[in-house]
Design an enzyme around this catalytic site. Structure first.
Site, mmCIF file in Angstrom:
data_model
loop_
_atom_site.group_PDB
_atom_site.id
_atom_site.type_symbol
_atom_site.label_atom_id
_atom_site.label_comp_id
_atom_site.label_asym_id
_atom_site.label_seq_id
_atom_site.Cartn_x
_atom_site.Cartn_y
_atom_site.Cartn_z
ATOM 1 C CB THR A 219 -9.283 -0.644 -7.793
ATOM 2 O OG1 THR A 219 -9.193 0.615 -7.124
ATOM 3 C CG2 THR A 219 -8.486 -1.681 -7.049
ATOM 4 C CB THR B 78 -5.915 0.691 -6.445
ATOM 5 O OG1 THR B 78 -6.735 1.791 -6.821
ATOM 6 C CG2 THR B 78 -5.280 0.968 -5.105
ATOM 7 N N GLY C 132 -13.757 -1.756 -6.943
ATOM 8 C CA GLY C 132 -15.085 -1.199 -6.674
ATOM 9 C C GLY C 132 -15.191 -0.440 -5.364
ATOM 10 N NE ARG D 265 -4.081 1.849 0.809
ATOM 11 C CZ ARG D 265 -5.013 2.225 -0.058
ATOM 12 N NH1 ARG D 265 -4.935 1.890 -1.334
ATOM 13 N NH2 ARG D 265 -6.044 2.929 0.347
ATOM 14 C CG ASP E 95 -8.395 5.453 -0.488
ATOM 15 O OD1 ASP E 95 -9.431 6.032 -0.867
ATOM 16 O OD2 ASP E 95 -7.999 4.394 -0.994
ATOM 17 C CD GLU F 269 -4.727 4.462 -3.316
ATOM 18 O OE1 GLU F 269 -5.951 4.361 -3.160
ATOM 19 O OE2 GLU F 269 -4.140 4.088 -4.339
#
Ligand code: GLY
Length: 572
Positions: free
Chosen positions: A383, A401, A474, A110, A425, A422
């Protein structure tokens, strides 16, 4: 009424008094041992969002690679041919089953916040959220994890050098390919943003326009960057020439990355979440994904019901109520395990699920407003997920992603690297929603070096007779899609059926059930409305890629979501 908060406090007390699962030293739950599987399929299955990526995986298997080498080939090829969804400037999460030793592993690649992250950068002067810095340009980008994650995957679990597993991506980027309609549409949609940065325009808008349908499109800069990674491993990205170009480009456009941020990035192995359900072991994503915790909580609630004996309306009622409760907790508690303490023992405990089950009425929806308040997420589609099982029974699911469509739309000059967006997020601004409607809690506030919460849930289901690798893109719907996929698999469905099944989704807030056209018949919809549900029709969502393995005859099956024509599931 605040029964759930009370029951949560009570159960936490009970757990502290001695019940519940142990917590591993890294804050992640301990894995339960994998269900034994001595067989090997003797052939391989790959399902991904693009036929060139699926074929790249098979090319590398034919060179003597295993599932993990094939995963490196698929992910790097998707970076070239499906850049709107994932890529070299993004990150991924991977769930692995290693046949030798019967082990399950999770790789967290990540993105992480740069050390100089400043929450004020995401506010306008009047204190309102600045959606532009959150979603476009270099301030929206976390330090990428994809190159480090792929290098780790190849080194620890693959059999081939990166020069072999990255060769298809390098060749396709250099020689060119015909972009599919989804990529062309994404470039058109983001044209105005791509025009803001010369290197983005140079990559995506040759001659000032998106490539024409049928035109060959090349990305020599990205080919060069992958070549450096092929030669040097992750140092080819995080140090030297590429790192310097990334930092220079980010700085020139107002961003705050340093060479140290890049040099400090590490992909991490974490203990996967495992949960047993109806004789199957589900191996899935731990924090900083919220997906596995939510899936485990939902399955723990559902294990108390005999869903097979119910009519569709009641089956959906109990599944939706379990989703509602799991999403409430997901929103409230979860973040990067290296930064926040999370009550995972409680959330994963069967006793906690027992308490939540008590709060579900048999014929009536629980309004989310009656549960302790939490924030909301809306779905997003940009993604990608792929699934692989190789001839020896190694299994891997990777969800990857760059976040929103074409990520930050910012390409770092001379690298071909499209940066993710990102940072959105994170809960960047307290009590203000991100692009998916996510409000988020302090657990997911931005901090230097911290990883932002994700919904990515690559999952492996291991049973005595059958196993499967399941996942989808999604946004927050990833979690419910994967959950429904797991339930359908355990009910005996084929890979094709699982990928094609109609979907429904509930995420606590907004308090509606999203429904795909045709998911419920008229009588079920009527019953659900009478129970108090608001059904909200939504255009089809997800891009599920599934590989299944029947241990009884060692037959593999691979399927790509029929909603999206570019995907390919193949067995060879
Ligand atoms: N960027 C979407 C996710 O990680 O959930």
């Amino acid at each position: 009424m605040n029964f759930s908060l009370r029951s949560r406090a009570l159960l936490l007390g009970l757990l502290l008094a001695g019940g519940g699962a142990a917590m591993a030293a890294d804050g992640a739950p301990k894995a339960s041992p994998s269900t034994a599987m001595a067989q090997r399929p003797g052939h391989a299955g790959i399902a991904s969002a693009n036929f060139m990526a699926t074929n790249a995986g098979f090319e590398v298997l034919a060179k003597g690679g295993n599932a993990f080498d094939a995963a490196v080939a698929v992910a790097s090829t998707l970076s070239v041919v499906e850049p709107e969804s994932s890529g070299i400037g993004g990150g991924f999460m991977a769930t692995l089953h290693i046949a030798k030793g019967n082990r399950n592993v999770f790789i967290d690649a990540r993105e992480m916040a740069p050390m100089a992250v400043n929450p004020k950068d995401y506010l306008n002067p009047d204190g309102t959220p600045n959606r532009d810095t959150a979603l476009k340009g270099p301030l929206s980008a976390g330090i990428p994890g994809e190159p480090a994650g792929l290098a780790l995957l190849a080194k620890r679990y693959g059999k081939l050098p990166l020069s072999v597993s990255l060769a298809p991506a390098i060749r396709i980027a250099r020689d060119g390919f015909k972009p599919d309609p989804r990529l062309l549409g994404s470039i058109k949609e983001e044209q105005k943003n791509l025009e803001r940065w010369p290197a983005s325009a140079a990559k995506f808008l040759p001659n000032g326009q998106p490539p024409a349908t049928g035109e060959i499109w090349r990305d020599p800069d990205q080919a060069h960057t992958w070549e450096l990674i092929a030669e040097q491993g992750d140092a080819g990205f995080y140090r030297g020439e590429t790192a310097q170009k990334l930092v220079d480009a980010v700085h020139a456009a107002g961003g705050n990355w340093t060479l140290q941020d890049l040099a400090n990035y590490r992909a991490k192995e974490r203990t996967p979440i495992t949960v047993d359900y109806r004789g199957y072991q589900i191996v899935t994503a731990p924090p900083p994904s919220s997906g596995g915790v939510a899936i485990a909580e939902i399955l723990n609630i559902l294990r108390g019901y005999d869903l097979a004996q119910m009519d569709q309306a009641h089956r959906v009622h109990y599944i939706v109520e379990a989703m509602r409760r799991a999403f409430r907790d997901h929103n409230d508690y979860l973040g990067d395990p290296d930064f926040v303490k999370m009550p995972l023992d409680m959330l994963l405990s069967p006793y906690y699920a027992d308490g939540l089950r008590q709060s579900i009425l048999p014929d009536q929806a629980t309004p989310s407003s009656m549960l302790p308040h939490g924030p909301a997420q809306d779905p997003g589609m940009h993604t990608t997920h792929f699934s692989i099982i190789d001839k020896d029974g190694n299994m891997v699911g990777i969800t990857s992603t760059v976040n929103y469509i074409l990520g930050s739309t910012f390409v770092a000059k001379g690298t071909g690297v499209l940066l993710n967006d990102e940072m959105d997020d994170f809960a960047l601004v307290p009590n203000k929603p991100n692009v998916y409607g996510l409000l988020g809690s302090k657990a997911n506030a931005p901090e230097g070096g911290k990883r932002m919460l994700s919904s990515m849930s690559p999952s492996i289901v291991i049973g005595k007779d059958r196993s499967a690798v399941i996942g989808s893109p999604g946004g927050s719907t990833i979690i419910t899609q994967v959950l429904e996929g797991i339930l359908h698999f355990i009910d005996g469905q084929s890979a094709q059926q699982i990928a094609a099944d109609k979907r429904f989704h509930h995420q606590f807030l907004p308090d509606v059930v999203d429904v795909e056209d045709g998911v419920f018949d008229a009588a079920t919809s009527d019953s659900l409305r009478k129970m108090g549900y608001t059904l909200k029709p939504r255009e089809a969502w997800g891009f599920m890629n599934v590989v299944t393995w029947d241990h009884r005859d060692n037959k593999l099956d691979a399927a790509s979501d029929p909603r999206r024509p570019s995907g390919l599931g193949k067995v060879e």
